[in-house]
Scaffold this motif. Sequence first.
Motif: not given
Lengths: 347, 263
Positions: A17-24, B82-94, B96-100
Amino acid sequence: MRRSWFIHLLSVLARRSLQLLALWMLLSALGIAVVRSLPGDPAEHFLLLQNDVAAEDLQAVRAAHGLDQPPLRQWLHFWFVAKVPWHVAVGHTDAWGMSRTHQQPAWAVMFDASDDGWSRWRWSLWLHLPPFLFALCVALCVGVWCTRPSATTKLPHALMTMTTLMLTIPSVVLTLGCVALVGAWRDGDVHGWPLLGARSTQGDTGVFDLLQHALLPWSVLMVGYVPALLRLVLVRANQVWMQPHVEAARAYGSSWWRCAWHDVAPLVFGSLCGPLAAWVPAVVGGAVVVESVFAWPGLARLQLESVQQRDVWLSVLILMVLTTVAWMATTVLDVMRAWLSPHGASR
Amino acid sequence: MKRIHVLFVAAIALVLGGVLRDAPVPHVEDAHCAMQAAHLLGCDDIGRDLLQLLWRGTALSMWCAVGAAFISMALGVGGGVLAGHSAQRRRWVDAVCMRAADAASVVPVLPLFLLAAAFVLRGANTTTRMLFVTIGLGVLGWPSILRLVRGLTLELTAAPPVLAARGFGANTTHILRVHVWPVAMPMLLAHLCADVVSNVAAESALSFLGVGFAAQDASLGRLLSSSMSSIHDHPWQFMAPALMLVVCALGVQRVGMMFDAGT
């Protein structure tokens, strides 16, 4: 166990839902950015570059679309006030913008019933949902039946080749080709099985009239859906029939159709959810072509009309609604995948 | 079999060369003329040679599709590695990439494109339109490639040869260049071809809806769109671009299968 599963589901839904909100937020900002980035006076674009426009009219358009305010304020108003910039046209003060061409709130244009009794949203659902569900059933039945252990291996191979060929035909060609073929066959005769529109112009509002109009678009959509789904089912069903628990069930004397219904079909459907979730946004987007060709009064065609009329808030809102539809379908399918998967059920 | 693949590649190159040709000049007296020696496929509704239009239109559509696929590939590969390589050490980069990628993949491409193109492309010339369509389709097509490359990177960087190389002191660049890239490349090329097929379809849909190329540029979608008014009287004007679109998609898909078979 059940409680932790429920909490996990809630956390997934909250994150989505947070993702959707950001998309909106992003999409509405994009709408404003597109209008603001136009060369010259953006207000002239709203008036479709008419030659002799009075300065007062231009000022009214600027005020109506919030162009007389800074972009950030315009965006904040779109979300949090939604009364100030867009009320000029007819005095409405509803949230999320006014439609310039329809002279009513953009939200109402999509979801309120029009003259034909149905809303744009309902027409879209009527066009796309039945053929999708029917195609899914056909693909599951044919795919599971063709890959049963006693079946010949030639049939799945032939089906895979056929579906590969079918899938390379772009939807625009498929749709136009069907219209051309049926049009040539019927020789332009609109009696009986009409090519275009969703209702007869004579005012017939019966169920038979609805079905008559929907038959050709449904057929076209199913010709597009079935190969894509069948291909996925064939690949997965081949693997599932060979899994130890299915082979054990068969060894204990279960008939093939009982195995198919009880063991194979649920697993195949579960594994189908992932690819389907990735496929839904493309289907939602492709609806623009189908609805345009068949003159169908759905949401996607409304999007095209609003874009042609430079009705920016209506088109932004439709884009947000279509994104939400794709998001909902993706989320439901992901949850179903986790539920139906033998590994996911315990999680 | 290999000769057929070479022929496919040569045919695609020939088609792409059509962009160098000038747009055919209309001769109103030849409007809707039948197939003849001077016009092998006849003429369109304003007397332009259909064969020339088809060649140039196919080239425009294919260039857009290929360019967009390469842009998607560049973005997807960069993000995926970038996401795959940072999945072990910098998980936040992974993360962010996946959520984007998740967020970008639920936005329907055609309606978004309609919105942007209708405002930005007003009065634009052919080059601007081509660039806009290419970059737009490219920028919107990266999430699936990112997921693929991330998965590959995660799988390959945990493989025994890579762990051994790391034990011997190999750095990340070396591992990506020597161990990851050669394995991933055939798969990526197959994905690139699939992307080209879907981009050809998307470009023709956009032009058909009137937001891609202008009428005088005559990409395949535009040719389909302009043939609609005379589809019953002159069906060939519809069938020629439709067949060309299918042949292009099949050809590119065949090349993709060639790469896929090599994996």
